[in-house]
Scaffold this motif. Structure first.
Motif, PDB file in Angstrom:
ATOM      1  N   LEU A 117     -89.625  -9.178  50.059  1.00 15.05           N
ATOM      2  CA  LEU A 117     -90.189 -10.118  49.092  1.00 15.05           C
ATOM      3  C   LEU A 117     -89.232 -10.352  47.919  1.00 15.05           C
ATOM      4  CD1 LEU A 117     -93.922  -9.012  49.033  1.00 15.05           C
ATOM      5  CD2 LEU A 117     -92.975 -11.119  49.970  1.00 15.05           C
ATOM      6  N   ASP A 118     -88.599  -9.286  47.457  1.00  8.84           N
ATOM      7  CA  ASP A 118     -87.621  -9.433  46.375  1.00  8.84           C
ATOM      8  C   ASP A 118     -86.457 -10.329  46.809  1.00  8.84           C
ATOM      9  OD1 ASP A 118     -89.108  -7.852  44.678  1.00  8.84           O
ATOM     10  OD2 ASP A 118     -87.921  -6.034  45.035  1.00  8.84           O
ATOM     11  N   LYS A 119     -86.003 -10.136  48.029  1.00  6.67           N
ATOM     12  CA  LYS A 119     -84.897 -10.946  48.554  1.00  6.67           C
ATOM     13  C   LYS A 119     -85.309 -12.419  48.646  1.00  6.67           C
ATOM     14  CE  LYS A 119     -82.431  -9.257  51.965  1.00  6.67           C
ATOM     15  NZ  LYS A 119     -81.978  -8.891  53.321  1.00  6.67           N
ATOM     16  N   MET A 120     -86.540 -12.686  49.097  1.00  6.45           N
ATOM     17  CA  MET A 120     -87.020 -14.066  49.202  1.00  6.45           C
ATOM     18  C   MET A 120     -87.190 -14.691  47.823  1.00  6.45           C
ATOM     19  SD  MET A 120     -87.230 -15.001  52.305  1.00  6.45           S
ATOM     20  CE  MET A 120     -85.824 -14.003  52.725  1.00  6.45           C
ATOM     21  N   LYS A 121     -87.630 -13.892  46.853  1.00  7.20           N
ATOM     22  CA  LYS A 121     -87.803 -14.387  45.489  1.00  7.20           C
ATOM     23  C   LYS A 121     -86.456 -14.795  44.892  1.00  7.20           C
ATOM     24  CE  LYS A 121     -90.748 -12.010  43.142  1.00  7.20           C
ATOM     25  NZ  LYS A 121     -91.373 -10.981  42.300  1.00  7.20           N
TER      26      LYS A 121
ATOM     27  N   LYS B 140     -83.740 -15.560  46.568  1.00 10.33           N
ATOM     28  CA  LYS B 140     -83.222 -16.693  47.338  1.00 10.33           C
ATOM     29  C   LYS B 140     -83.866 -18.000  46.885  1.00 10.33           C
ATOM     30  CE  LYS B 140     -81.714 -17.182  51.998  1.00 10.33           C
ATOM     31  NZ  LYS B 140     -81.840 -16.739  53.364  1.00 10.33           N
ATOM     32  N   SER B 141     -85.176 -17.980  46.612  1.00 12.00           N
ATOM     33  CA  SER B 141     -85.849 -19.205  46.185  1.00 12.00           C
ATOM     34  C   SER B 141     -85.391 -19.616  44.796  1.00 12.00           C
ATOM     35  CB  SER B 141     -87.370 -19.032  46.210  1.00 12.00           C
ATOM     36  OG  SER B 141     -87.786 -18.143  45.201  1.00 12.00           O
ATOM     37  N   GLN B 142     -85.069 -18.669  43.934  1.00  9.25           N
ATOM     38  CA  GLN B 142     -84.577 -18.986  42.594  1.00  9.25           C
ATOM     39  C   GLN B 142     -83.168 -19.566  42.656  1.00  9.25           C
ATOM     40  OE1 GLN B 142     -85.003 -15.269  40.554  1.00  9.25           O
ATOM     41  NE2 GLN B 142     -87.198 -15.554  40.195  1.00  9.25           N
ATOM     42  N   GLN B 143     -82.365 -19.132  43.611  1.00  9.33           N
ATOM     43  CA  GLN B 143     -80.996 -19.633  43.745  1.00  9.33           C
ATOM     44  C   GLN B 143     -80.973 -21.059  44.277  1.00  9.33           C
ATOM     45  OE1 GLN B 143     -79.179 -16.722  46.273  1.00  9.33           O
ATOM     46  NE2 GLN B 143     -78.713 -15.329  44.591  1.00  9.33           N
ATOM     47  N   THR B 144     -81.858 -21.365  45.211  1.00 15.26           N
ATOM     48  CA  THR B 144     -81.845 -22.698  45.820  1.00 15.26           C
ATOM     49  C   THR B 144     -82.624 -23.711  45.011  1.00 15.26           C
ATOM     50  OG1 THR B 144     -83.750 -22.136  47.204  1.00 15.26           O
ATOM     51  CG2 THR B 144     -81.570 -21.803  48.170  1.00 15.26           C
ATOM     52  N   CYS B 145     -83.475 -23.266  44.126  1.00 16.43           N
ATOM     53  CA  CYS B 145     -84.323 -24.158  43.365  1.00 16.43           C
ATOM     54  C   CYS B 145     -83.968 -24.061  41.877  1.00 16.43           C
ATOM     55  CB  CYS B 145     -85.783 -23.767  43.598  1.00 16.43           C
ATOM     56  SG  CYS B 145     -86.943 -24.931  42.904  1.00 16.43           S
ATOM     57  N   THR B 146     -82.864 -24.709  41.491  1.00 14.66           N
ATOM     58  CA  THR B 146     -82.404 -24.593  40.103  1.00 14.66           C
ATOM     59  C   THR B 146     -82.913 -25.717  39.223  1.00 14.66           C
ATOM     60  OG1 THR B 146     -80.372 -25.734  40.711  1.00 14.66           O
ATOM     61  CG2 THR B 146     -80.327 -23.315  40.687  1.00 14.66           C
TER      62      THR B 146
END
Length: 92
Positions: free
Chosen positions: A76-80, A82-88
């Motif tokens: 879950l931490d990894k997905m969180k 990843k979503s912050q990196q792709t959604c700037t």
């Protein structure tokens, strides 16, 4: 006649294979006192499988349960991240 004999022989072979599989009566298993071969206590939980009305029992040791929780949290931490990196910009 040969066709009927062949069908009968095939049916007998199939039925003998199916009957040789031992079945476990889950109502006779004591899940509250389940232990591993090493003597560790198992923690058993009844869950419904997604898309099914049937419940399944899942048993694991305390260490296995802690490991599964740790792996889930890491995922879950990894997905969180990843979503912050792709959604700037403009994602919410």
């Amino acid at each position: 006649m040969l066709k009927i004999s062949f069908m009968l022989a095939a049916a007998l072979m199939i039925s003998s294979c199916a009957s040789s599989i031992p079945k476990t009566d889950s109502s006779k298993i004591d899940y509250d006192n389940a232990v591993t071969a090493d003597g560790e206590k198992l923690i058993c939980k009844s869950e419904r499988v997604t898309g099914s009305h049937m419940k399944t029992k899942t048993c694991m040791t305390k260490a296995e349960k802690a490991q599964a929780r740790k792996e889930s949290e890491m995922f879950l931490d990894k997905m969180k991240i990843k979503s912050q990196q792709t959604c700037t910009k403009g994602c919410g």
